[in-house]
Design a protein around this motif. Structure first.
Motif, mmCIF file in Angstrom:
data_model
loop_
_atom_site.group_PDB
_atom_site.id
_atom_site.type_symbol
_atom_site.label_atom_id
_atom_site.label_comp_id
_atom_site.label_asym_id
_atom_site.label_seq_id
_atom_site.Cartn_x
_atom_site.Cartn_y
_atom_site.Cartn_z
ATOM 1 N N THR A 3 0.833 -1.211 0.000
ATOM 2 C CA THR A 3 0.000 0.000 0.000
ATOM 3 C C THR A 3 0.862 1.254 0.000
ATOM 4 N N ARG A 4 2.013 1.197 0.687
ATOM 5 C CA ARG A 4 2.901 2.359 0.698
ATOM 6 C C ARG A 4 3.520 2.600 -0.677
ATOM 7 N N ILE A 5 3.744 1.536 -1.436
ATOM 8 C CA ILE A 5 4.233 1.706 -2.807
ATOM 9 C C ILE A 5 3.194 2.477 -3.613
ATOM 10 N N PHE A 6 1.941 2.065 -3.498
ATOM 11 C CA PHE A 6 0.858 2.735 -4.220
ATOM 12 C C PHE A 6 0.751 4.205 -3.805
ATOM 13 N N THR A 7 0.724 4.475 -2.501
ATOM 14 C CA THR A 7 0.574 5.865 -2.059
ATOM 15 C C THR A 7 1.784 6.711 -2.436
ATOM 16 N N THR A 8 2.965 6.120 -2.442
ATOM 17 C CA THR A 8 4.161 6.863 -2.837
ATOM 18 C C THR A 8 4.102 7.234 -4.311
ATOM 19 N N VAL A 9 3.690 6.297 -5.141
ATOM 20 C CA VAL A 9 3.569 6.588 -6.578
ATOM 21 C C VAL A 9 2.545 7.685 -6.815
ATOM 22 N N VAL A 10 1.434 7.633 -6.106
ATOM 23 C CA VAL A 10 0.357 8.597 -6.299
ATOM 24 C C VAL A 10 0.724 9.979 -5.756
ATOM 25 N N THR A 11 1.409 10.035 -4.611
ATOM 26 C CA THR A 11 1.646 11.334 -3.972
ATOM 27 C C THR A 11 2.987 11.977 -4.323
ATOM 28 N N THR A 12 4.089 11.236 -4.198
ATOM 29 C CA THR A 12 5.406 11.872 -4.341
ATOM 30 C C THR A 12 6.253 11.302 -5.468
ATOM 31 N N ASN A 13 6.052 10.037 -5.777
ATOM 32 C CA ASN A 13 6.842 9.334 -6.788
ATOM 33 C C ASN A 13 8.353 9.431 -6.520
ATOM 34 N N ASP A 14 8.717 9.408 -5.258
ATOM 35 C CA ASP A 14 10.108 9.503 -4.825
ATOM 36 C C ASP A 14 10.798 8.158 -5.034
ATOM 37 N N LEU A 15 11.846 8.136 -5.840
ATOM 38 C CA LEU A 15 12.530 6.894 -6.196
ATOM 39 C C LEU A 15 13.173 6.217 -4.986
ATOM 40 N N ILE A 16 13.779 6.982 -4.091
ATOM 41 C CA ILE A 16 14.431 6.390 -2.916
ATOM 42 C C ILE A 16 13.400 5.690 -2.030
ATOM 43 N N VAL A 17 12.262 6.325 -1.830
ATOM 44 C CA VAL A 17 11.205 5.739 -1.001
ATOM 45 C C VAL A 17 10.614 4.515 -1.699
ATOM 46 N N LEU A 18 10.425 4.602 -3.009
ATOM 47 C CA LEU A 18 9.896 3.458 -3.763
ATOM 48 C C LEU A 18 10.834 2.253 -3.680
ATOM 49 N N ILE A 19 12.124 2.489 -3.850
ATOM 50 C CA ILE A 19 13.101 1.401 -3.747
ATOM 51 C C ILE A 19 13.037 0.766 -2.370
ATOM 52 N N ARG A 20 12.914 1.596 -1.338
ATOM 53 C CA ARG A 20 12.815 1.087 0.038
ATOM 54 C C ARG A 20 11.606 0.169 0.189
ATOM 55 N N PHE A 21 10.446 0.638 -0.226
ATOM 56 C CA PHE A 21 9.233 -0.147 -0.023
ATOM 57 C C PHE A 21 9.169 -1.379 -0.924
ATOM 58 N N ILE A 22 9.704 -1.293 -2.119
ATOM 59 C CA ILE A 22 9.741 -2.475 -3.002
ATOM 60 C C ILE A 22 10.667 -3.535 -2.408
ATOM 61 N N THR A 23 11.828 -3.106 -1.926
ATOM 62 C CA THR A 23 12.768 -4.033 -1.285
ATOM 63 C C THR A 23 12.138 -4.687 -0.063
ATOM 64 N N MET A 24 11.491 -3.881 0.777
ATOM 65 C CA MET A 24 10.858 -4.413 1.981
ATOM 66 C C MET A 24 9.695 -5.333 1.636
ATOM 67 N N LEU A 25 8.941 -5.021 0.583
ATOM 68 C CA LEU A 25 7.845 -5.887 0.155
ATOM 69 C C LEU A 25 8.374 -7.261 -0.238
ATOM 70 N N ILE A 26 9.397 -7.284 -1.059
ATOM 71 C CA ILE A 26 9.976 -8.555 -1.507
ATOM 72 C C ILE A 26 10.475 -9.367 -0.307
ATOM 73 N N LEU A 27 11.194 -8.724 0.594
ATOM 74 C CA LEU A 27 11.743 -9.440 1.753
ATOM 75 C C LEU A 27 10.644 -9.882 2.718
ATOM 76 N N ASN A 28 9.616 -9.060 2.916
ATOM 77 C CA ASN A 28 8.513 -9.456 3.797
ATOM 78 C C ASN A 28 7.759 -10.657 3.233
ATOM 79 N N ILE A 29 7.550 -10.662 1.931
ATOM 80 C CA ILE A 29 6.901 -11.827 1.304
ATOM 81 C C ILE A 29 7.784 -13.055 1.462
ATOM 82 N N TRP A 30 9.079 -12.883 1.267
ATOM 83 C CA TRP A 30 10.033 -13.995 1.399
ATOM 84 C C TRP A 30 10.007 -14.577 2.811
ATOM 85 N N VAL A 31 10.012 -13.702 3.819
ATOM 86 C CA VAL A 31 9.955 -14.177 5.207
ATOM 87 C C VAL A 31 8.628 -14.882 5.463
ATOM 88 N N THR A 32 7.529 -14.329 4.972
ATOM 89 C CA THR A 32 6.217 -14.949 5.168
ATOM 90 C C THR A 32 6.180 -16.349 4.575
#
Length: 156
Positions: free
Chosen positions: A114-143
């Motif tokens: 959801t944070r990826i979606f809100t970041t794209v819609v509001t700020t489109n900040d690449l550093i924040v997007l990279i952070r949330f995409i990385t965390m999404l992948i790792l959170n799914i992996w841990v799950t």
């Protein structure tokens, strides 16, 4: 706490809308209260002043130059990723998820999505997007790893 402070300062520095980082002041306050309680019950309240001065100084040093806040944000992403990789390593070594909750990790993955979606819609900040995409992948992996190593409940 460091990551929360850096992320909060980053969002404020770039003057992003409050709704993109509103939970971070609450998370920072929660961690500060927890830290103070730990220091209090361990009898180390004198260290609280040292921590407060360190965080206060760091808060202002982060924005001395733009590259400092950007570097700190990338460093926080690296720290968060390393902690998730450490969790994965522990799961792989023990081949047992123990008390690790798949629900909690899946909620973290959902939050990142959801944070990826809100970041794209509001700020489109690449550093924040990279952070949330990385965390999404790792959170799914841990799950997935937690679900894989979950022990079947024994029934009598």
């Amino acid at each position: 706490l460091f990551s929360f402070l850096v992320f909060l300062r980053y969002q404020i520095y770039y003057d992003y809308p409050l709704q993109t980082y509103l939970e971070y002041p609450i998370l920072v306050a929660q961690d500060v209260i927890l830290l103070l309680l730990i220091l209090r019950f361990n009898g180390n309240m004198k260290r609280a002043l040292l921590y407060a001065l360190t965080f206060w100084g760091g808060w202002y040093m982060l924005t001395l130059r733009r590259w400092i806040i950007d570097l700190a944000m990338n460093f926080c992403t690296l720290i968060s990723a390393a902690s998730k990789l450490a969790q994965l390593r522990c799961l792989w070594q023990t081949k047992d998820s123990g008390q690790v909750s798949a629900l909690t990790w899946s909620m973290s993955a959902y939050t990142c999505a959801t944070r990826i979606f809100t970041t794209v819609v509001t700020t489109n900040d690449l550093i924040v997007l990279i952070r949330f995409i990385t965390m999404l992948i790792l959170n799914i992996w841990v799950t997935v790893t937690v679900l894989r190593y979950r022990k079947a409940k024994k029934t009598d």
